[in-house]
Design an enzyme around this catalytic site. Structure first.
Site, PDB file in Angstrom:
ATOM      1  N   THR A  16       0.824  -1.208   0.000  1.00 26.18           N
ATOM      2  CA  THR A  16       0.000   0.000   0.000  1.00 26.18           C
ATOM      3  C   THR A  16       0.863   1.266   0.000  1.00 26.18           C
ATOM      4  O   THR A  16       1.769   1.394   0.820  1.00 26.18           O
ATOM      5  CB  THR A  16      -0.876   0.013   1.271  1.00 26.18           C
ATOM      6  OG1 THR A  16      -1.611  -1.201   1.304  1.00 26.18           O
ATOM      7  CG2 THR A  16      -1.828   1.193   1.273  1.00 26.18           C
ATOM      8  N   GLU A  17       0.580   2.175  -0.912  1.00 23.66           N
ATOM      9  CA  GLU A  17       1.289   3.463  -1.018  1.00 23.66           C
ATOM     10  C   GLU A  17       2.792   3.262  -1.161  1.00 23.66           C
ATOM     11  O   GLU A  17       3.585   4.112  -0.793  1.00 23.66           O
ATOM     12  CB  GLU A  17       0.992   4.366   0.203  1.00 23.66           C
ATOM     13  CG  GLU A  17      -0.481   4.481   0.585  1.00 23.66           C
ATOM     14  CD  GLU A  17      -1.308   5.276  -0.412  1.00 23.66           C
ATOM     15  OE1 GLU A  17      -0.734   5.791  -1.392  1.00 23.66           O
ATOM     16  OE2 GLU A  17      -2.534   5.370  -0.214  1.00 23.66           O
TER      17      GLU A  17
END
Lengths: 429, 403
Positions: free
Chosen positions: B146-147
């Site tokens: 994530t990210e």
């Protein structure tokens, strides 16, 4: 620059925020080496000597002069039509309507005396005082040399206009509150509105205390947008107030503190309180203040059966106000229409988290507050609940709110005002 | 062999509906179906459908010489199934060409790698299963967090789960003088490889493409090709990582972004020495140059490339902590709805909405957040989380009574 300024009250003798704002503004102007001649209807002698004060009650006026007669005739016309006393809710307005119609003073007799003892209050002779104040203004404009005229709110607009007619100097109309804010629907009629409009249109420049108010000035009074600037109010002292006062109850306290009038939206606070209490009985609500809607609020609280959890303190002043802020876990200002509204900033100084209506100008400078529509009691109740239960948000408000306050300095406000003055001065032929 | 590696992130969160504290204990459905559906449909029309079609065309035209990689979050796939089966089908067609690689990530686009190894593993397994189910048995080999959140420890954890490598940001403060245009190794497990985003060239497309204040505006294909040619001769790979919504959503069709992408493959193939590769091809073909030390987690967000957009203030920390305090309790509960909500509540976007970093930059914030202020976002989330805790507690009692 020499500023001839017309106000209505000055600390320590004040009944509203207008006097405090004038005080801060003059302090800021002093900082920038501006000379201020400040005229008020009544001086008490214990004012801080920060301006060349003129006590309107001391000014002798020669009423036989043509100028005065013109001014007076214009104003009596307004006076006779006046049913409204400002700074009161619609219900009290009505009472005064009756009063003025049945107990009219005999004006003509008193008009031509040389001096007039102003009360400087917002009483039943308000309209007459406003008119006489304008007469005094013409005299002061003759006596005192000045470069620019600055009038605060409608009470001083006739004075500002009159002074401008005598000296021909540019007029700045400062607007702290409009009749729209005070009266709600139907604010666009009556003598107060007329006087506001006349002042705003006659002014060379208008200074509004928020973008919200600027919008009203443009949309409801038809003032050209280029002529209106925004000067948010500031705070005199941004320091955090550490209070020793201790709560005497175990519950959390949620507070409304202000005049209990239509403009301040007290009924929305009551309805939101009910919603919170239905869910969480460990909260107490306090409504501090006085006003024409007080009795109705008490009745409503009883009707909702929350009398043991919802308390009224009546009018508070001095230390009691500070203690109230300090004891509160949440401060709510659900104003229906608030040009600025300084009270939430006081709450911040007491490290009390704040909920304000989106219809309040102060929201433009206070980022660390929860903003809701005044009518949205669900959102209000929700915000109260959140501030009481989710700790981190209060903690952040405490940290960041005090930083924000420090940026709100009267010196900055006055600096902007000086540029307004200078522009007007340059435009002078 | 010098090569360009395109990776696109496809993600949409399940946004929470306005949820008041008096809904607590009564209303247990948190998701704003209407809003979520309309966002998916809007982005589908502006981005997913036209861009997928373009990519399909380009892959066919270049007979496999042009290829890209996607990571599609599980919460986004759930929404495609519910609101946009047409979009799902078009992704399936792309993957079926054999020239599109899919990556694994956490099912809910969550930040659990920072908090709990067991939850992280569970989420990755779920995503793996979902990809397998929806894409004809497809099994990703490369991971993206994530990210692009990465640290040495997170890399080690991912390696343990059998992946050959993972993607992250070529953050200046970890690279120093080094270049992102090489394959690196995890500092703990040298067999695990790391691909670093070339943020200069990636952001030229993703952020600056239509920025009129940018000195290089407008970005023409000639300019971009010249920049690619300027990449030093010994550099192996240029990683162009970006949100898929760049195409048509962040950069509108009117900016010419689709035309740019249409001519990009042939320009690169004909006028530079570069080819195109997917992440697993890059990892298979290149020798890692050295280990890279990342003791504290990095991400691809903001100037700082750190975690402060999600976990940078008290609001975010309280919400995050209270949520993950529930992990062991939720794990014991066999209830489809509780499991679903536990997933969706972990999506990183909820924490991003609470960020006060961009307070002054109202425009950027308003664009990505359904809330007016971070405080509103926090209150709404905490109300939902409070109700979720009530449900978990009730369920525990039920289970005790039965047991």
């Amino acid at each position: 620059m020499k500023v001839l300024m017309f106000g209505w009250e000055f600390p320590p003798h004040i009944s509203g925020g207008l006097g405090t704002a004038c005080y801060g503004l003059i302090k800021g102007l002093n900082h920038h080496n501006q000379e201020v001649i400040f005229v008020v209807p009544k001086l008490y002698g214990d004012e801080e000597p920060m301006a060349d004060f003129v006590n309107a009650s001391d000014v002798e006026v020669d009423y036989r002069e043509r100028n005065f007669i013109d001014t007076w005739q214009n104003l009596t016309y307004l006076e006779i039509n006046s049913y409204l006393v400002p700074y009161l809710g619609p219900e009290e307005f009505e009472k005064y309507t009756d009063y003025t119609m049945h107990h009219r003073l005999d004006l003509e007799d008193s008009v031509f005396s040389n001096k007039y003892a102003f009360s400087g209050k917002y009483g039943k002779n308000l309209m007459e005082e406003v008119a006489r104040y304008a007469l005094v203004a013409t005299q002061v404009a003759k006596m005192k040399d000045h470069d620019v005229i600055h009038a605060h709110d409608w009470l001083a607009y006739p004075a500002g206009i009159a002074a401008k007619e005598i000296s021909g100097k540019p007029l700045v109309a400062h607007i702290h509150a409009t009749q729209y804010d005070r009266a709600g629907k139907g604010g666009d009629q009556g003598p107060v509105y007329e006087m506001e409009k006349a002042g705003l249109l006659a002014a060379d420049h208008v200074v509004a205390v928020s973008h919200l108010t600027r919008k009203i000035v443009i949309e409801k009074y038809g003032v050209h947008p280029d002529k209106v600037s925004v000067l948010h109010n500031a705070v005199l002292d941004a320091s955090i107030i550490e209070s020793k006062i201790k709560k005497k109850v175990p519950e959390k306290i949620v507070t409304f503190l202000g005049r209990i009038t239509y403009q301040k939206g007290p009924e929305y606070f009551v309805e939101a309180a009910k919603k919170v209490l239905d869910r969480d009985p460990n909260v107490r609500f306090v409504m501090a203040g006085n006003g024409d809607l007080l009795n109705r609020m008490i009745e409503r609280v009883a009707e909702l059966g929350m009398g043991t959890k919802f308390h009224f303190t009546g009018f508070l002043k001095g230390q009691d106000v500070d203690d109230m802020y300090a004891m509160s876990d949440v401060y709510v200002m659900p104003s229906v229409s608030e040009p600025f509204g300084i009270a939430p900033l006081e709450a911040v100084r007491h490290n009390t988290p704040v909920i304000i209506s989106k219809q309040s100008g102060v929201g433009e400078v206070l980022r660390n507050a929860i903003k809701i529509d005044f009518w949205d009691v669900d959102a209000m109740a929700d915000a109260v609940f959140a501030l009481l239960h989710y700790e981190s948000i209060s903690r952040m408000f405490k940290e960041l709110g005090s930083q924000e306050l420090k940026e709100l300095k009267w010196e900055h406000v006055a600096a902007k005002l000086v540029t307004v003055y200078e522009k007007l001065h340059q435009k002078q032929p | 062999m010098r090569t360009i590696c395109f990776y696109f992130q496809v993600h949409q969160p399940f946004r929470i509906k306005p949820y008041r504290f008096f809904d607590m204990g009564e209303d247990h459905y948190y998701w704003d179906d209407y809003l979520n559906k309309s966002v998916i449909r809007k982005v589908a029309q502006k981005c997913y459908l036209p861009m997928n079609e373009l990519l399909l065309e380009l892959i066919k035209q270049h007979q496999g010489k042009f290829k890209v990689a996607f990571s599609i979050s599980g919460v986004c796939l759930d929404q495609f199934e519910a609101y946009a089966p047409d979009v799902l089908e078009s992704f399936q067609r792309l993957v079926a060409t054999g020239h599109v690689e899919l990556l694994n990530e956490t099912d809910a686009h969550a930040l659990c790698s920072l908090r709990s190894k067991s939850e992280f593993k569970r989420m990755v397994e779920n995503h793996k299963a979902k990809i397998k189910r929806l894409f004809n048995g497809y099994e990703p080999k490369v991971f993206r967090n994530t990210e692009l959140v990465y640290s040495d420890k997170i890399g080690e954890m991912v390696a343990e789960m059998g992946y050959t490598g993972m993607l992250t940001e070529g953050a200046k403060h970890i690279l120093g003088w080094k270049s992102p245009n090489f394959v690196y190794q995890n500092a703990i497990n040298p067999d695990f490889k790391i691909l670093l985003k070339n943020f200069q060239l990636s952001d030229d497309i993703a952020f600056r493409f239509s920025d009129k204040s940018w000195s290089e505006h407008p970005l023409t294909i000639e300019k971009f090709t010249a920049w690619i040619n300027n990449v030093p001769k010994d550099h192996q790979v240029v990683n162009l990582f970006m949100d898929y919504e760049t195409f048509g959503e962040h950069q509108w069709a009117e900016t010419g972004i689709f035309q740019f992408m249409k001519v990009l493959p042939s320009a690169i193939l004909n006028h530079t020495g570069f080819t195109f590769s997917t992440p697993s091809e890059v990892l298979g073909n290149s020798k890692p140059i050295s280990p890279i030390q990342v003791p504290t987690p990095i991400s691809w967000a903001d100037e700082e490339r750190d975690l402060t957009a999600w976990l940078g203030n008290d609001l975010q920390n309280e919400a995050f902590t209270k949520l993950y305090d529930l992990e062991s309790r939720v794990n014991k509960i066999d209830d489809a709805e509780i499991q679903r909500d536990w997933n969706y509540l972990q999506t990183s976007d909820h924490f991003y909405y609470m960020s006060t970093k961009f307070f002054s930059d109202g425009a950027v914030h308003a664009y990505f957040s359904p809330y007016e202020t971070p405080y509103d976002a926090f209150i709404n989330y905490m109300n939902v989380l409070s109700d979720f805790i009530i449900r978990v507690t009730r369920k525990e009692k039920e289970m005790q009574e039965v047991g």
